[in-house]
Design an enzyme around this catalytic site. Sequence first.
Site, PDB file in Angstrom:
ATOM      1  N   TRP A 100      12.869   8.288  43.864  1.00 25.36           N
ATOM      2  CA  TRP A 100      14.171   8.190  44.520  1.00 25.36           C
ATOM      3  C   TRP A 100      14.627   9.526  45.089  1.00 25.36           C
ATOM      4  CZ3 TRP A 100      15.411   3.948  46.549  1.00 25.36           C
ATOM      5  CH2 TRP A 100      15.012   2.743  45.959  1.00 25.36           C
ATOM      6  N   ASP A 171      22.410  11.729  42.167  1.00 32.63           N
ATOM      7  CA  ASP A 171      22.244  10.277  42.268  1.00 32.63           C
ATOM      8  C   ASP A 171      22.133   9.731  40.851  1.00 32.63           C
ATOM      9  OD1 ASP A 171      21.391   7.693  42.531  1.00 32.63           O
ATOM     10  OD2 ASP A 171      19.620   8.139  43.752  1.00 32.63           O
ATOM     11  N   LYS A 195      23.091  -1.577  38.348  1.00 32.27           N
ATOM     12  CA  LYS A 195      22.351  -1.342  37.108  1.00 32.27           C
ATOM     13  C   LYS A 195      23.315  -1.246  35.925  1.00 32.27           C
ATOM     14  CE  LYS A 195      19.421   1.108  40.229  1.00 32.27           C
ATOM     15  NZ  LYS A 195      18.313   0.155  40.385  1.00 32.27           N
TER      16      LYS A 195
HETATM   17  N1  PLP Z   1      18.605   5.741  43.650  1.00 34.90           N
HETATM   18  C1  PLP Z   1      18.126   5.266  42.495  1.00 34.90           C
HETATM   19  C2  PLP Z   1      17.985   6.184  41.318  1.00 34.90           C
HETATM   20  C3  PLP Z   1      17.762   3.915  42.392  1.00 34.90           C
HETATM   21  O1  PLP Z   1      17.274   3.445  41.242  1.00 34.90           O
HETATM   22  C4  PLP Z   1      17.916   3.066  43.510  1.00 34.90           C
HETATM   23  C5  PLP Z   1      17.554   1.633  43.461  1.00 34.90           C
HETATM   24  O2  PLP Z   1      16.981   1.135  42.543  1.00 34.90           O
HETATM   25  C6  PLP Z   1      18.416   3.621  44.693  1.00 34.90           C
HETATM   26  C7  PLP Z   1      18.754   4.946  44.726  1.00 34.90           C
HETATM   27  C8  PLP Z   1      18.609   2.773  45.910  1.00 34.90           C
HETATM   28  O3  PLP Z   1      19.727   1.979  45.698  1.00 34.90           O
HETATM   29  P1  PLP Z   1      20.224   0.868  46.738  1.00 34.90           P
HETATM   30  O4  PLP Z   1      19.177  -0.190  46.758  1.00 34.90           O
HETATM   31  O5  PLP Z   1      21.525   0.456  46.154  1.00 34.90           O
HETATM   32  O6  PLP Z   1      20.384   1.523  48.061  1.00 34.90           O
END
Ligand code: PLP
Length: 359
Positions: A100, A171, A195
């Site tokens: 991520w 994040d 989550k």
């Molecule tokens: N950042 C992290 C740590 C994630 O686990 C996720 C999705 O699982 C995201 C970003 C992306 O999130 P979204 O699908 O809400 O854009």
Amino acid sequence: QVFNFSSGPAMLPVEVLRRAEQELCNWNGLGTSVMEISHRSKEFMQVAQDAEKDFRDLLKIPSNYKVLFCHGGARAQFAAVPMNLLGQAKSADYVDGGYWAQSAIKEAHKYCVPNVIDAKTTVDGKRAITAMKSWALNDDAAYVHFCPNETIDGIAINEQPDFGDKVVVADLSSTILSHSIDVTRYGVIYAGAQKNIGPAGLTLVIVRDDLLGKASQALPSVLDYSVLAENESMFNTPPTFAWYLSGLVFKWLKEQGGVDEIDKVNQAKADLLYGVIDRSDFYRNDVAVANRSRMNVPFQLADAALDKRFLEESFDAGLHALKGHRVVGGMRASIYNAMPLEGVKALTDFMVDFERRHG
Ligand code: PLP
């Protein structure tokens, strides 16, 4: 009983779902659903304010931080962060600790020159993250961005950031509300809801006041932190049902005793699951102990030929969504706040039994 180990959208507290079910068609005695009323009605404004207050209480968010209820998922924030924070700067520090963080870096390339700090390392052959003090931050970078819990890799950065005046952006999508944090160490925190907060469709942003007002002209208004703050997250129609449901989750979490109490349960769940993995040659986790995630626990079977069988049998036993992400393979158990200890107990009992039968 089914226990859902999905990484997101993930399991919600059953008490919250039952209450939402009861209120679905007749909320607050109005004879309509909460999702059918105006976001500007006094009834919904109350829902919105209560949710924000409870969220602030849970994380002890100081008054010089705004809380924004946004659309667009965490990925929208991969663009919103540089476009809101760069100002005149041309670069930002980005710590690469996994999937991520890398996705955020890829998006940041559209807006600036990310100074990528590769924090991936190994300890005794296991995947790990370098210590924060070794991260080579740039003086001219507008901020440093990192992801404390890598949902796919199952890697956590457990150190709290301490970089002086540097603006820290994190994040927290897969770890928010699972343990207490010192919000004052951060400039911006963001997290997709699906989550540890509520249903998908909502993203929470916590932003320090002094960082508002620097947005690039080209930034779409719906991603502009100042516009959202001025309009109390109602510049456009917010995801009202997700906001309402997240509010119920915050109330539930308060009833559990808050973040410090759920932290203890999360530790007990992680200890139980990693304990079973570590005591066996049949299962394996490839992350160094200091960087193991307490929210997302990837594990491999020594004999990958048994993966399919493990998934089929676990599903039949009411243990759902254990397939690992395609990037890592094997299994992954996501054990966010809403997963009770008995769910992890059911999983570990199954794992021990599966090993006995197939080991
Ligand atoms: N950042 C992290 C740590 C994630 O686990 C996720 C999705 O699982 C995201 C970003 C992306 O999130 P979204 O699908 O809400 O854009």
